[in-house]
Design a protein around this motif. Structure first.
Motif, PDB file in Angstrom:
ATOM      1  N   PHE A  91      35.242   9.952 -12.562  1.00 28.52           N
ATOM      2  CA  PHE A  91      34.158   9.545 -11.682  1.00 28.52           C
ATOM      3  C   PHE A  91      34.495   9.972 -10.267  1.00 28.52           C
ATOM      4  N   GLY A  92      33.482   9.945  -9.421  1.00 31.92           N
ATOM      5  CA  GLY A  92      33.708  10.290  -8.023  1.00 31.92           C
ATOM      6  C   GLY A  92      32.590   9.781  -7.146  1.00 31.92           C
ATOM      7  N   LEU A  93      32.913   9.653  -5.862  1.00 31.85           N
ATOM      8  CA  LEU A  93      31.943   9.212  -4.870  1.00 31.85           C
ATOM      9  C   LEU A  93      32.237   9.930  -3.560  1.00 31.85           C
ATOM     10  N   GLY A  94      31.197  10.509  -2.962  1.00 32.61           N
ATOM     11  CA  GLY A  94      31.324  11.122  -1.651  1.00 32.61           C
ATOM     12  C   GLY A  94      30.358  10.445  -0.690  1.00 32.61           C
ATOM     13  N   TRP A  95      30.774  10.292   0.569  1.00 36.47           N
ATOM     14  CA  TRP A  95      29.916   9.632   1.551  1.00 36.47           C
ATOM     15  C   TRP A  95      30.194  10.171   2.950  1.00 36.47           C
ATOM     16  N   TYR A  96      29.274   9.877   3.860  1.00 39.67           N
ATOM     17  CA  TYR A  96      29.325  10.409   5.220  1.00 39.67           C
ATOM     18  C   TYR A  96      29.539   9.279   6.224  1.00 39.67           C
ATOM     19  N   ALA A  97      30.461   9.504   7.165  1.00 45.89           N
ATOM     20  CA  ALA A  97      30.674   8.567   8.256  1.00 45.89           C
ATOM     21  C   ALA A  97      29.815   8.973   9.446  1.00 45.89           C
ATOM     22  N   PRO A  98      29.386   8.031  10.266  1.00 46.47           N
ATOM     23  CA  PRO A  98      28.549   8.368  11.425  1.00 46.47           C
ATOM     24  C   PRO A  98      29.219   9.400  12.330  1.00 46.47           C
ATOM     25  N   GLY A  99      28.475  10.437  12.680  1.00 43.96           N
ATOM     26  CA  GLY A  99      28.977  11.453  13.594  1.00 43.96           C
ATOM     27  C   GLY A  99      29.885  12.485  12.975  1.00 43.96           C
ATOM     28  N   ASP A 100      30.141  12.400  11.678  1.00 40.83           N
ATOM     29  CA  ASP A 100      31.036  13.349  11.006  1.00 40.83           C
ATOM     30  C   ASP A 100      30.261  14.039   9.888  1.00 40.83           C
ATOM     31  N   PRO A 101      30.007  15.341   9.997  1.00 38.56           N
ATOM     32  CA  PRO A 101      29.207  16.023   8.977  1.00 38.56           C
ATOM     33  C   PRO A 101      29.951  16.311   7.689  1.00 38.56           C
TER      34      PRO A 101
ATOM     35  N   TYR B  27      21.910   8.957  -2.339  1.00 42.91           N
ATOM     36  CA  TYR B  27      21.189   7.993  -1.497  1.00 42.91           C
ATOM     37  C   TYR B  27      21.145   8.474  -0.067  1.00 42.91           C
ATOM     38  N   LEU B  28      19.989   8.306   0.575  1.00 46.47           N
ATOM     39  CA  LEU B  28      19.814   8.485   2.012  1.00 46.47           C
ATOM     40  C   LEU B  28      19.077   7.261   2.541  1.00 46.47           C
ATOM     41  N   GLY B  29      19.510   6.737   3.672  1.00 46.37           N
ATOM     42  CA  GLY B  29      18.810   5.586   4.235  1.00 46.37           C
ATOM     43  C   GLY B  29      19.658   4.842   5.236  1.00 46.37           C
ATOM     44  N   PRO B  30      19.311   3.601   5.522  1.00 50.33           N
ATOM     45  CA  PRO B  30      20.120   2.793   6.435  1.00 50.33           C
ATOM     46  C   PRO B  30      21.539   2.627   5.898  1.00 50.33           C
ATOM     47  N   ALA B  31      22.492   2.503   6.795  1.00 48.84           N
ATOM     48  CA  ALA B  31      23.876   2.310   6.373  1.00 48.84           C
ATOM     49  C   ALA B  31      24.020   0.997   5.609  1.00 48.84           C
ATOM     50  N   VAL B  32      24.620   1.082   4.428  1.00 49.86           N
ATOM     51  CA  VAL B  32      24.856  -0.084   3.581  1.00 49.86           C
ATOM     52  C   VAL B  32      26.259   0.007   3.009  1.00 49.86           C
ATOM     53  N   ALA B  33      26.759  -1.113   2.512  1.00 48.85           N
ATOM     54  CA  ALA B  33      28.012  -1.074   1.763  1.00 48.85           C
ATOM     55  C   ALA B  33      27.813  -0.204   0.525  1.00 48.85           C
TER      56      ALA B  33
ATOM     57  N   SER C 260      40.651  -0.434  -7.422  1.00 49.94           N
ATOM     58  CA  SER C 260      40.549  -0.027  -6.019  1.00 49.94           C
ATOM     59  C   SER C 260      39.144   0.446  -5.668  1.00 49.94           C
ATOM     60  N   PHE C 261      38.412   0.975  -6.655  1.00 52.36           N
ATOM     61  CA  PHE C 261      37.077   1.480  -6.397  1.00 52.36           C
ATOM     62  C   PHE C 261      36.157   0.373  -5.884  1.00 52.36           C
ATOM     63  N   ALA C 262      36.204  -0.782  -6.514  1.00 51.49           N
ATOM     64  CA  ALA C 262      35.368  -1.893  -6.076  1.00 51.49           C
ATOM     65  C   ALA C 262      35.720  -2.319  -4.660  1.00 51.49           C
ATOM     66  N   ASP C 263      37.008  -2.332  -4.314  1.00 51.85           N
ATOM     67  CA  ASP C 263      37.423  -2.711  -2.966  1.00 51.85           C
ATOM     68  C   ASP C 263      36.936  -1.706  -1.929  1.00 51.85           C
ATOM     69  N   VAL C 264      37.101  -0.413  -2.234  1.00 46.75           N
ATOM     70  CA  VAL C 264      36.665   0.623  -1.301  1.00 46.75           C
ATOM     71  C   VAL C 264      35.164   0.525  -1.052  1.00 46.75           C
ATOM     72  N   THR C 265      34.391   0.402  -2.112  1.00 50.29           N
ATOM     73  CA  THR C 265      32.942   0.388  -1.947  1.00 50.29           C
ATOM     74  C   THR C 265      32.440  -0.907  -1.302  1.00 50.29           C
ATOM     75  N   ARG C 266      33.225  -1.946  -1.362  1.00 50.40           N
ATOM     76  CA  ARG C 266      32.830  -3.215  -0.736  1.00 50.40           C
ATOM     77  C   ARG C 266      32.918  -3.164   0.778  1.00 50.40           C
ATOM     78  N   VAL C 267      33.901  -2.423   1.313  1.00 48.31           N
ATOM     79  CA  VAL C 267      34.145  -2.462   2.756  1.00 48.31           C
ATOM     80  C   VAL C 267      33.644  -1.231   3.501  1.00 48.31           C
ATOM     81  N   VAL C 268      33.368  -0.137   2.785  1.00 50.58           N
ATOM     82  CA  VAL C 268      32.904   1.092   3.433  1.00 50.58           C
ATOM     83  C   VAL C 268      31.377   1.104   3.457  1.00 50.58           C
ATOM     84  N   ARG C 269      30.815   1.472   4.605  1.00 47.83           N
ATOM     85  CA  ARG C 269      29.369   1.555   4.759  1.00 47.83           C
ATOM     86  C   ARG C 269      28.965   2.986   5.091  1.00 47.83           C
ATOM     87  N   SER C 270      27.803   3.387   4.602  1.00 47.99           N
ATOM     88  CA  SER C 270      27.316   4.734   4.879  1.00 47.99           C
ATOM     89  C   SER C 270      25.805   4.773   4.672  1.00 47.99           C
ATOM     90  N   GLY C 271      25.179   5.737   5.339  1.00 49.75           N
ATOM     91  CA  GLY C 271      23.757   5.968   5.162  1.00 49.75           C
ATOM     92  C   GLY C 271      23.456   7.159   4.272  1.00 49.75           C
TER      93      GLY C 271
END
Length: 251
Positions: A45-55, A7-13, A71-82
């Motif tokens: 399973f796995g998930l990778g994401w980018y934080a603002p300003g960090d490549p 996914y690429l786009g506006p930052a979302v949970a 824990s996966f549901a909790d992490v994805t609920r509170v972390v946002r990324s674009g």
């Protein structure tokens, strides 16, 4: 086989992309709709994401089914990324069963996933492995077919190839050695997405100027989802998507 998504786009949970849609990647771990090989993706399973300003992306990976990790549901609920890349895994025979083999693989700004299998692994692709420097073979993330595919693509990226060239070259090289393999690759640096459709389904949902989702299968019933023809390369960002036929391998 596996299922994967970028996914690429506006930052979302993160959960808005990988859990909440009605046919989400999360649900595809036990109920994929368009998977051609295998029925359940419960081997990691796995998930990778980018934080603002960090490549350099963050990464969360586990063995076992995604639904068994609260824990996966909790992490994805509170972390946002674009920008993100996620995958659920069905292990290829002869591959490592541990967390190290779960996508996404990463190096520097890159996240990579493989939906498919190298048939005849590992003997069928020994010639491809021999083209890699010893240091790169010794630092493979895992003992599995997907890790070798990533090493081949990363070798091209390190040599200056663009993501489209790296995936096209890797697909062609592996297909020439093991023609019946399934080689759906997915690669992002948080700004662009490159992917191959070779032996399994690949779709994209583009909202030009806003967002792009590339996935093994649609995660909802939006009529704008478009299927990528088999043996094609997709490259895109939030502005445009290009589909390019891949060359047939020299057998």
């Amino acid at each position: 086989m596996c299922r994967h998504l970028a996914y690429l786009g506006p930052a979302v949970a993160l959960c808005d992309i990988v859990i909440n849609p009605p046919h989400s990647l999360y649900r595809q771990s036990w109920a994929p709709r368009r998977q051609r090989n295998g029925t359940v993706n419960a081997d990691g399973f796995g998930l990778g994401w980018y934080a603002p300003g960090d490549p350099v992306p963050a990464r969360y990976r586990r063995t076992g089914p995604v639904w068994a990790d609260p824990s996966f549901a909790d992490v994805t609920r509170v972390v946002r990324s674009g920008a993100l890349l996620g995958a659920v895994r069905d292990t290829t025979e002869g591959s490592a069963p541990d967390e190290s083999a779960a996508a996404p693989y990463t190096y520097g700004p890159w996240l990579f996933s493989h939906n498919g299998a190298l048939l005849g692994w590992p003997r069928s692709v020994a010639d491809a492995a021999e083209t890699l420097p010893a240091a790169e073979l010794l630092t493979l993330e895992a003992r599995c077919d997907s890790a070798l595919a990533w090493a081949l693509a990363l070798h091209q990226l390190r040599a200056g190839a663009g993501p489209d060239e790296a995936l096209a070259d890797t697909t062609g090289r592996l297909a020439s050695l093991t023609p019946e393999s399934r080689l759906n690759f997915l690669l992002t640096d948080g700004h662009t997405i490159a992917a191959t459709a070779w032996g399994d389904s690949l779709w994209f949902l583009s909202a030009p100027g806003r967002s792009l989702v590339v996935a093994s299968e649609p995660h909802d019933d939006d009529p704008r989802w478009t299927e990528v023809p088999d043996r094609h390369l997709l490259t895109g960002d939030t502005s445009e998507v290009l589909l390019i036929p891949l060359k047939e391998p020299h057998l």
